[in-house]
Motif scaffolding. Structure first.
Motif, PDB file in Angstrom:
ATOM      1  N   GLU A  18      51.293  43.095  46.624  1.00 51.58           N
ATOM      2  CA  GLU A  18      52.048  42.643  47.792  1.00 51.58           C
ATOM      3  C   GLU A  18      51.278  41.609  48.610  1.00 51.58           C
ATOM      4  O   GLU A  18      51.873  40.837  49.359  1.00 51.58           O
ATOM      5  CB  GLU A  18      52.454  43.839  48.653  1.00 51.58           C
ATOM      6  CG  GLU A  18      53.514  44.689  47.973  1.00 51.58           C
ATOM      7  CD  GLU A  18      53.817  45.998  48.693  1.00 51.58           C
ATOM      8  OE1 GLU A  18      53.106  46.347  49.674  1.00 51.58           O
ATOM      9  OE2 GLU A  18      54.762  46.677  48.250  1.00 51.58           O
ATOM     10  N   GLY A  19      49.940  41.567  48.473  1.00 56.30           N
ATOM     11  CA  GLY A  19      49.137  40.574  49.171  1.00 56.30           C
ATOM     12  C   GLY A  19      49.109  39.207  48.490  1.00 56.30           C
ATOM     13  O   GLY A  19      48.594  38.242  49.056  1.00 56.30           O
ATOM     14  N   LEU A  20      49.674  39.133  47.297  1.00 60.40           N
ATOM     15  CA  LEU A  20      49.734  37.842  46.602  1.00 60.40           C
ATOM     16  C   LEU A  20      50.803  36.952  47.220  1.00 60.40           C
ATOM     17  O   LEU A  20      51.816  37.454  47.727  1.00 60.40           O
ATOM     18  CB  LEU A  20      50.071  38.053  45.115  1.00 60.40           C
ATOM     19  CG  LEU A  20      48.992  38.690  44.253  1.00 60.40           C
ATOM     20  CD1 LEU A  20      49.545  38.969  42.856  1.00 60.40           C
ATOM     21  CD2 LEU A  20      47.767  37.798  44.171  1.00 60.40           C
ATOM     22  N   ARG A  25      53.841  35.984  42.727  1.00 64.22           N
ATOM     23  CA  ARG A  25      54.618  37.185  42.382  1.00 64.22           C
ATOM     24  C   ARG A  25      55.876  36.801  41.600  1.00 64.22           C
ATOM     25  O   ARG A  25      56.225  37.454  40.611  1.00 64.22           O
ATOM     26  CB  ARG A  25      54.976  37.974  43.644  1.00 64.22           C
ATOM     27  CG  ARG A  25      53.772  38.635  44.306  1.00 64.22           C
ATOM     28  CD  ARG A  25      54.159  39.681  45.346  1.00 64.22           C
ATOM     29  NE  ARG A  25      55.249  39.295  46.206  1.00 64.22           N
ATOM     30  CZ  ARG A  25      55.128  38.739  47.419  1.00 64.22           C
ATOM     31  NH1 ARG A  25      53.920  38.497  47.905  1.00 64.22           N
ATOM     32  NH2 ARG A  25      56.178  38.447  48.135  1.00 64.22           N
ATOM     33  N   GLU A  26      56.546  35.728  42.012  1.00 62.11           N
ATOM     34  CA  GLU A  26      57.754  35.283  41.315  1.00 62.11           C
ATOM     35  C   GLU A  26      57.429  34.816  39.897  1.00 62.11           C
ATOM     36  O   GLU A  26      58.189  35.080  38.956  1.00 62.11           O
ATOM     37  CB  GLU A  26      58.444  34.171  42.097  1.00 62.11           C
ATOM     38  CG  GLU A  26      59.108  34.664  43.361  1.00 62.11           C
ATOM     39  CD  GLU A  26      59.593  33.541  44.282  1.00 62.11           C
ATOM     40  OE1 GLU A  26      59.589  32.359  43.863  1.00 62.11           O
ATOM     41  OE2 GLU A  26      59.954  33.865  45.423  1.00 62.11           O
ATOM     42  N   GLN A  27      56.296  34.124  39.730  1.00 61.78           N
ATOM     43  CA  GLN A  27      55.912  33.667  38.402  1.00 61.78           C
ATOM     44  C   GLN A  27      55.632  34.860  37.488  1.00 61.78           C
ATOM     45  O   GLN A  27      56.121  34.913  36.348  1.00 61.78           O
ATOM     46  CB  GLN A  27      54.681  32.763  38.482  1.00 61.78           C
ATOM     47  CG  GLN A  27      54.271  32.208  37.125  1.00 61.78           C
ATOM     48  CD  GLN A  27      53.009  31.360  37.190  1.00 61.78           C
ATOM     49  OE1 GLN A  27      52.151  31.568  38.057  1.00 61.78           O
ATOM     50  NE2 GLN A  27      52.890  30.412  36.275  1.00 61.78           N
ATOM     51  N   VAL A  28      54.864  35.813  37.967  1.00 67.52           N
ATOM     52  CA  VAL A  28      54.550  36.993  37.160  1.00 67.52           C
ATOM     53  C   VAL A  28      55.825  37.759  36.830  1.00 67.52           C
ATOM     54  O   VAL A  28      56.058  38.139  35.674  1.00 67.52           O
ATOM     55  CB  VAL A  28      53.524  37.897  37.881  1.00 67.52           C
ATOM     56  CG1 VAL A  28      53.380  39.248  37.179  1.00 67.52           C
ATOM     57  CG2 VAL A  28      52.180  37.195  37.975  1.00 67.52           C
ATOM     58  N   ASP A  29      56.681  37.985  37.826  1.00 68.28           N
ATOM     59  CA  ASP A  29      57.931  38.696  37.568  1.00 68.28           C
ATOM     60  C   ASP A  29      58.814  37.934  36.582  1.00 68.28           C
ATOM     61  O   ASP A  29      59.500  38.538  35.753  1.00 68.28           O
ATOM     62  CB  ASP A  29      58.689  38.962  38.872  1.00 68.28           C
ATOM     63  CG  ASP A  29      58.152  40.169  39.626  1.00 68.28           C
ATOM     64  OD1 ASP A  29      57.326  40.919  39.059  1.00 68.28           O
ATOM     65  OD2 ASP A  29      58.566  40.372  40.783  1.00 68.28           O
ATOM     66  N   GLY A  30      58.788  36.602  36.640  1.00 65.43           N
ATOM     67  CA  GLY A  30      59.548  35.808  35.675  1.00 65.43           C
ATOM     68  C   GLY A  30      59.063  36.055  34.257  1.00 65.43           C
ATOM     69  O   GLY A  30      59.867  36.227  33.337  1.00 65.43           O
ATOM     70  N   VAL A  45      44.917  37.495  36.075  1.00 69.03           N
ATOM     71  CA  VAL A  45      43.472  37.334  35.881  1.00 69.03           C
ATOM     72  C   VAL A  45      43.020  36.011  36.487  1.00 69.03           C
ATOM     73  O   VAL A  45      41.992  35.948  37.181  1.00 69.03           O
ATOM     74  CB  VAL A  45      43.097  37.426  34.383  1.00 69.03           C
ATOM     75  CG1 VAL A  45      41.638  37.045  34.163  1.00 69.03           C
ATOM     76  CG2 VAL A  45      43.362  38.835  33.854  1.00 69.03           C
ATOM     77  N   ASP A  46      43.799  34.948  36.250  1.00 67.66           N
ATOM     78  CA  ASP A  46      43.429  33.629  36.785  1.00 67.66           C
ATOM     79  C   ASP A  46      43.333  33.629  38.305  1.00 67.66           C
ATOM     80  O   ASP A  46      42.447  33.004  38.877  1.00 67.66           O
ATOM     81  CB  ASP A  46      44.448  32.562  36.346  1.00 67.66           C
ATOM     82  CG  ASP A  46      44.309  32.190  34.876  1.00 67.66           C
ATOM     83  OD1 ASP A  46      43.314  32.605  34.232  1.00 67.66           O
ATOM     84  OD2 ASP A  46      45.216  31.503  34.366  1.00 67.66           O
ATOM     85  N   VAL A  47      44.219  34.358  38.988  1.00 67.37           N
ATOM     86  CA  VAL A  47      44.197  34.328  40.455  1.00 67.37           C
ATOM     87  C   VAL A  47      43.368  35.453  41.064  1.00 67.37           C
ATOM     88  O   VAL A  47      42.982  35.370  42.223  1.00 67.37           O
ATOM     89  CB  VAL A  47      45.625  34.360  41.070  1.00 67.37           C
ATOM     90  CG1 VAL A  47      46.438  33.190  40.578  1.00 67.37           C
ATOM     91  CG2 VAL A  47      46.329  35.675  40.825  1.00 67.37           C
ATOM     92  N   VAL A  50      38.016  36.124  40.161  1.00 63.39           N
ATOM     93  CA  VAL A  50      36.875  35.699  40.984  1.00 63.39           C
ATOM     94  C   VAL A  50      36.911  36.374  42.347  1.00 63.39           C
ATOM     95  O   VAL A  50      35.921  36.944  42.814  1.00 63.39           O
ATOM     96  CB  VAL A  50      36.845  34.157  41.131  1.00 63.39           C
ATOM     97  CG1 VAL A  50      35.794  33.730  42.130  1.00 63.39           C
ATOM     98  CG2 VAL A  50      36.597  33.524  39.773  1.00 63.39           C
ATOM     99  N   ARG A  51      38.071  36.353  42.998  1.00 63.10           N
ATOM    100  CA  ARG A  51      38.171  36.870  44.363  1.00 63.10           C
ATOM    101  C   ARG A  51      38.092  38.389  44.433  1.00 63.10           C
ATOM    102  O   ARG A  51      37.405  38.951  45.297  1.00 63.10           O
ATOM    103  CB  ARG A  51      39.493  36.390  44.979  1.00 63.10           C
ATOM    104  CG  ARG A  51      39.617  36.731  46.453  1.00 63.10           C
ATOM    105  CD  ARG A  51      40.942  36.314  47.032  1.00 63.10           C
ATOM    106  NE  ARG A  51      41.923  37.320  46.604  1.00 63.10           N
ATOM    107  CZ  ARG A  51      43.213  37.253  46.849  1.00 63.10           C
ATOM    108  NH1 ARG A  51      43.709  36.212  47.463  1.00 63.10           N
ATOM    109  NH2 ARG A  51      44.024  38.188  46.460  1.00 63.10           N
ATOM    110  N   ASP A  52      38.796  39.087  43.496  1.00 63.89           N
ATOM    111  CA  ASP A  52      38.919  40.541  43.635  1.00 63.89           C
ATOM    112  C   ASP A  52      38.446  41.339  42.422  1.00 63.89           C
ATOM    113  O   ASP A  52      38.604  42.555  42.387  1.00 63.89           O
ATOM    114  CB  ASP A  52      40.381  40.905  43.909  1.00 63.89           C
ATOM    115  CG  ASP A  52      40.889  40.286  45.197  1.00 63.89           C
ATOM    116  OD1 ASP A  52      40.156  40.338  46.199  1.00 63.89           O
ATOM    117  OD2 ASP A  52      42.018  39.751  45.195  1.00 63.89           O
ATOM    118  N   GLY A  53      37.935  40.656  41.420  1.00 64.66           N
ATOM    119  CA  GLY A  53      37.464  41.361  40.229  1.00 64.66           C
ATOM    120  C   GLY A  53      38.578  41.920  39.365  1.00 64.66           C
ATOM    121  O   GLY A  53      38.368  42.883  38.622  1.00 64.66           O
TER     122      GLY A  53
END
Length: 190
Positions: A18-20, A25-30, A45-47, A50-53
């Protein structure tokens, strides 16, 4: 500040999702709605790495949550027909005389282990795919709550369908490793 491990906590995965940004989120759901598991995992993984492991394992869990969210709305590849009439008709279309029906294990990154049901022809010497049976298709074929013991549902379905087809065609049925996935199990030979 200590973060909750995202992978082991459904609430943490939901909060991270939900923090994305809405676009991600729309791309992943697509991708999920198109049943493109690997593409959806790659985006996360791409997003998130690095930031959140967020590695591949965690991304798969999050994408799995999205699959569960959409359920039957996911456009899945149709299951192979496993009824005796359809399998017999497919076997009738094989060039050459069918000398055996064989079930073999295979696997990939999308379906994990699955079973392929083959018609083995004598002349010309060839094998022809009659059905591919991944876990989900096997579960749907068996029905909810079906007793399959500790066996992989794909093996149970392949064995039942393969034995019935082989009996109908009056040829042997071969499944070298019905209890354990093994893509290097001995193959049928005349």
């Amino acid at each position: 500040m200590t973060r909750k491990p995202i992978a082991k906590n459904a609430d943490a995965r939901t909060a991270w999702w939900e923090g994305l940004p809405a676009g991600i989120r729309e791309q992943v759901d697509g991708y999920v709605l198109q049943d493109s598991l690997l593409a959806a995992v790659r985006v996360l993984v791409d997003v998130g790495f690095v930031r959140d492991g967020v590695g591949v394992g965690t991304a798969q869990l999050i994408v799995g949550d999205r699959y569960a969210h959409y359920g039957d709305r996911v456009a899945r590849e149709p299951d192979s027909p496993l009824d005796p009439e359809s399998l017999a008709l497919r076997a009738d279309g094989v060039v050459g005389r069918v000398v055996a029906i064989e079930a073999i294990w295979d696997g990939d990154t999308v379906h994990d282990w699955f079973v392929v049901l083959l018609a083995v022809a004598e002349d010309p010497d060839a094998e022809h795919v009659l059905a591919t049976i991944p876990w989900g298709a096997a579960e749907r074929h068996l029905g909810e709550g079906a007793d399959r013991g500790a066996r992989h549902p794909s093996a149970v379905v392949a064995e039942r369908a393969g034995e019935a087809l082989a009996a109908r065609l009056r040829v042997p049925f071969h499944f070298a490793s019905p209890d354990t996935p093994d893509d290097e199990a001995p193959r049928w030979r005349a």
